[in-house]
Design a protein around this motif. Structure first.
Motif, PDB file in Angstrom:
ATOM      1  N   THR A 169       0.872  -1.258  -0.110  1.00  0.00           N
ATOM      2  CA  THR A 169      -0.190   0.181   0.053  1.00  0.00           C
ATOM      3  C   THR A 169       0.794   1.146   0.105  1.00  0.00           C
ATOM      4  O   THR A 169       2.032   1.344   0.510  1.00  0.00           O
ATOM      5  N   TRP A 196      -0.683   3.546   4.816  1.00  0.00           N
ATOM      6  CA  TRP A 196      -0.569   2.841   5.711  1.00  0.00           C
ATOM      7  C   TRP A 196      -0.425   3.406   6.966  1.00  0.00           C
ATOM      8  O   TRP A 196      -0.819   3.073   7.964  1.00  0.00           O
ATOM      9  N   LYS A 234      -4.432  -4.241   5.639  1.00  0.00           N
ATOM     10  CA  LYS A 234      -3.367  -3.452   5.027  1.00  0.00           C
ATOM     11  C   LYS A 234      -2.402  -3.240   6.232  1.00  0.00           C
ATOM     12  O   LYS A 234      -1.087  -2.879   5.909  1.00  0.00           O
TER      13      LYS A 234
END
Length: 392
Positions: free
Chosen positions: A193, A198, A328
């Protein structure tokens, strides 16, 4: 098509589970090697405890670093890197000329070990959803018991022939498994990501209950490493020969498997945090029993109770943790939780070594572990019910 996909998942699960086994082999062999090196290098109990603790410092760093890396470059590549790190490190460790060099190299090995488990757990969490995820994570952790059994048999059969250095070389062969991982598993989600996304997700997911989760992790690892890394040495202090000590330890380790299986069965029926708390209270009972054991039979029974419940609790919190966070940042937060928990893995063995040097009774040592286990059980029970919800 669905049947084919299920077979593929099952095979991948077994492959990832093998990573757990190799991790446990390394930790298990270190437990046996500690008592041998203790005599060979004339170490104090505190120095011997430091061997385990310095490895765990590496695990903390590895959990933080490799957990985050798994969210950036992918689970598969990170898992391969961790395997190679601890395998090559063990080759170097086998050539260590003395205590201080042994400690330095063991730190590097610990980094590989500390990164491997949270990344493997994250991969399994990515594969499943709902109660099935919890069950499969606990079953994956059951490979830990298999690894300890292999380590026990290797120690009994080969330690007299090839010594502790030869045992480390055997452990290093696990690096070949990285080739299997490279060919037979693939990334499930698109990674990495963007850094801004993030960090934003990481900030939003860091909630007050995260600290409570960390306390539970601390208590699990404080008790597990404090008790099990010292089991062979404690048995020796109780008057049993080293071969008998290994034999008792092997019997105790076997009790881990039904503990895992029962925890996995419960995880499909009740919330994982309740499974964890039940097993922590059960471990507390085992700690009191072990501390007061005076005969071989009592030691084996109490040790089996310890193994059954402590490892089931370990599997339960591994199942609980990845499910609390978005995909994520799942690797980052799982690695961070295990890394924080491993501070307890440092304190536990070191505390036992210091107390044994001061001639503290084994009973009092296990009372301390009992208290820590109760605290861990209560910590997870205070988590809000919503944290057991399955989200993706």
């Amino acid at each position: 098509m669905e049947n084919t996909n299920q077979k593929s998942k099952s095979f991948t699960f077994l492959v990832i589970g093998m990573a757990w086994m190799f991790d446990a082999m390394d930790v298990g062999l270190l437990s046996f090697i500690m008592s041998i090196v203790h005599k060979e290098w004339l170490l104090t109990n505190s120095q011997t405890g430091l061997i385990s603790s310095i490895s765990t410092v590496g695990m903390i760093c590895g959990g933080f670093y490799f957990g985050s890396l798994a969210d950036r470059i992918g689970r598969k590549n990170t898992l391969i890197i961790t395997l190679l790190t601890f395998s090559i490190g063990n080759l170097a460790l086998a050539a260590a000329p003395g205590f201080y060099m042994f400690l330095a190299i063991r730190f590097i090995v610990g980094m590989g070990l500390g990164g491997e488990l949270p990344v493997a757990a994250t991969y399994i969490a990515d594969m499943y959803r709902g109660p099935k995820r919890s069950q499969m994570l606990i079953l994956a952790d059951s490979f830990w018991a298999v690894g300890w059994l292999v380590a026990s048999f290797l120690s009994v059969l080969f330690a007299p022939l090839i010594g502790w250095r030869g045992l480390l070389i055997l452990t290093a062969l696990a690096g070949l498994f990285a080739l299997v991982l490279r060919r037979h598993i693939h990334e499930i989600h698109t990674l990495p990501t963007q850094s801004s996304e993030w960090y934003a997700t990481l900030k939003s997911e860091f909630r007050p209950w995260t600290i409570t989760l960390w306390i539970a992790w601390f208590m699990v690892m404080f008790s597990y490493y404090g008790m099990f890394m010292w089991l062979p040495s404690i048995l020796l202090d109780k008057g049993y020969g080293i071969v008998s000590g290994f034999g008792y330890t092997t019997i105790i380790i076997v009790a881990q498997l039904p503990g895992y299986f029962c925890a996995a069965w419960l995880a499909r029926r009740i919330k994982v945090k309740y499974v964890f708390s039940i097993y922590m209270f059960g471990t507390a009972l085992g700690a009191i029993m072990f501390g007061q054991s005076t005969t071989a039979l009592m030691i084996v029974i109490a040790g089996c109770v310890l193994s059954f419940f402590n490892l089931g609790a370990y599997g339960a919190i591994i199942a609980l943790t990845p499910d609390l966070y978005e995909n994520k940042i799942r690797g980052t937060m799982t690695g961070m939780a295990q890394g924080i928990g491993r501070i307890g893995a440092i304190v536990g063995p070191l505390m036992v070594g210091v107390l044994m040097d001061r001639q503290t009774s084994v009973n009092l040592v296990f009372v301390i572990f009992m208290i820590s286990l109760v605290i861990g059980a209560i910590a997870v029970l205070t988590l809000p019910a919503s944290q057991d919800s399955q989200k993706e």
